[in-house]
Scaffold this motif. Structure first.
Motif, short mmCIF file in Angstrom:
data_model
loop_
_atom_site.label_atom_id
_atom_site.label_comp_id
_atom_site.label_asym_id
_atom_site.label_seq_id
_atom_site.Cartn_x
_atom_site.Cartn_y
_atom_site.Cartn_z
N ALA A 147 9.04 7.48 -15.13
CA ALA A 147 8.52 7.21 -13.79
C ALA A 147 9.48 7.69 -12.70
O ALA A 147 10.69 7.49 -12.79
N GLU A 148 8.91 8.31 -11.70
CA GLU A 148 9.62 8.70 -10.49
C GLU A 148 8.97 7.92 -9.35
O GLU A 148 7.92 8.34 -8.83
N PRO A 149 9.54 6.79 -8.98
CA PRO A 149 8.90 5.95 -7.96
C PRO A 149 8.66 6.74 -6.67
O PRO A 149 9.46 7.61 -6.30
N PRO A 150 7.54 6.47 -6.01
CA PRO A 150 7.24 7.21 -4.77
C PRO A 150 8.24 6.87 -3.67
O PRO A 150 8.78 5.77 -3.61
N SER A 151 8.45 7.86 -2.80
CA SER A 151 9.34 7.64 -1.66
C SER A 151 8.66 8.15 -0.40
O SER A 151 7.79 9.02 -0.46
N ALA A 152 9.08 7.64 0.73
CA ALA A 152 8.51 8.05 2.01
C ALA A 152 8.71 9.55 2.25
O ALA A 152 7.92 10.18 2.95
N ALA A 153 9.74 10.12 1.65
CA ALA A 153 10.00 11.55 1.82
C ALA A 153 8.86 12.42 1.29
O ALA A 153 8.75 13.59 1.64
N GLU A 154 8.01 11.85 0.45
CA GLU A 154 6.88 12.60 -0.09
C GLU A 154 5.73 12.73 0.92
O GLU A 154 4.79 13.47 0.68
N GLY A 155 5.81 11.99 2.02
CA GLY A 155 4.80 12.10 3.05
C GLY A 155 3.60 11.17 2.91
O GLY A 155 2.62 11.33 3.61
N PHE A 156 3.68 10.24 2.01
CA PHE A 156 2.59 9.27 1.82
C PHE A 156 2.88 7.98 2.56
O PHE A 156 4.04 7.61 2.74
N GLU A 157 1.83 7.29 2.92
CA GLU A 157 1.96 5.90 3.35
C GLU A 157 2.06 5.11 2.04
O GLU A 157 1.20 5.22 1.18
N ILE A 158 3.13 4.35 1.89
CA ILE A 158 3.36 3.63 0.63
C ILE A 158 3.43 2.13 0.92
O ILE A 158 4.15 1.69 1.81
N HIS A 159 2.68 1.37 0.13
CA HIS A 159 2.73 -0.08 0.19
C HIS A 159 3.16 -0.58 -1.18
O HIS A 159 2.50 -0.30 -2.18
N ARG A 160 4.27 -1.27 -1.22
CA ARG A 160 4.76 -1.83 -2.49
C ARG A 160 4.18 -3.23 -2.66
O ARG A 160 4.31 -4.06 -1.76
N ILE A 161 3.58 -3.46 -3.82
CA ILE A 161 2.92 -4.74 -4.08
C ILE A 161 3.51 -5.35 -5.35
O ILE A 161 3.42 -4.77 -6.43
N ASP A 162 4.09 -6.51 -5.20
CA ASP A 162 4.62 -7.27 -6.33
C ASP A 162 3.43 -8.01 -6.94
O ASP A 162 2.89 -8.94 -6.34
N THR A 163 3.02 -7.59 -8.13
CA THR A 163 1.82 -8.18 -8.73
C THR A 163 2.07 -9.55 -9.34
O THR A 163 1.17 -10.14 -9.91
N THR A 164 3.30 -10.06 -9.20
CA THR A 164 3.55 -11.43 -9.66
C THR A 164 3.29 -12.43 -8.53
O THR A 164 3.43 -13.63 -8.74
N THR A 165 2.93 -11.94 -7.35
CA THR A 165 2.64 -12.83 -6.23
C THR A 165 1.31 -13.53 -6.48
O THR A 165 0.54 -13.15 -7.36
N GLU A 166 1.04 -14.51 -5.65
CA GLU A 166 -0.15 -15.34 -5.84
C GLU A 166 -1.46 -14.56 -5.79
O GLU A 166 -2.37 -14.80 -6.57
N ASP A 167 -1.59 -13.61 -4.87
CA ASP A 167 -2.86 -12.91 -4.72
C ASP A 167 -2.63 -11.42 -4.43
O ASP A 167 -2.86 -10.95 -3.32
#
Length: 104
Positions: free
Chosen positions: A66-86
């Motif tokens: 895996a190569e985690p996405p970075s802002a330098a790639e030009g995408f809008e990125i939202h990181r979501i911790d799937t262990t959260t409640e919802d």
């Protein structure tokens, strides 16, 4: 599009397709700690009702490459911790919506 897009190359290729269609891709980078991911895989396998063929070997392969996405790639990125409640609600909020309209 629902996909892993594990590498920058895969994301670049998809971005080109999206641009040609006039769309702006947004990445919802869903994540959880490795032990949680492995436990989820074991639970899904035990339930024997999951269409996915992914197992712990697939997870290991993905984590190694895996190569985690970075802002330098030009995408809008939202990181979501799937262990959260919802996490689904968080993902929908990131996309600016509340999901499908409900029939009245």
């Amino acid at each position: 599009c629902d996909a892993t897009f594990l590498t920058r190359g895969h994301r670049r290729a998809f971005a080109a397709i999206a641009a040609a269609a006039g769309a702006m891709p947004v990445i919802l980078h869903c994540d959880a700690p490795e032990p949680v991911l492995r436990e989820r895989l074991r639970a899904r396998r035990a339930a024997a009702q999951d269409a996915s063929e992914a197992d712990e070997a697939v997870l290991s392969w993905q984590l190694e490459r895996a190569e985690p996405p970075s802002a330098a790639e030009g995408f809008e990125i939202h990181r979501i911790d799937t262990t959260t409640e919802d996490p689904v609600r968080i993902a929908l909020d990131c996309l600016g919506g509340s999901g499908p309209a409900k029939a009245s």
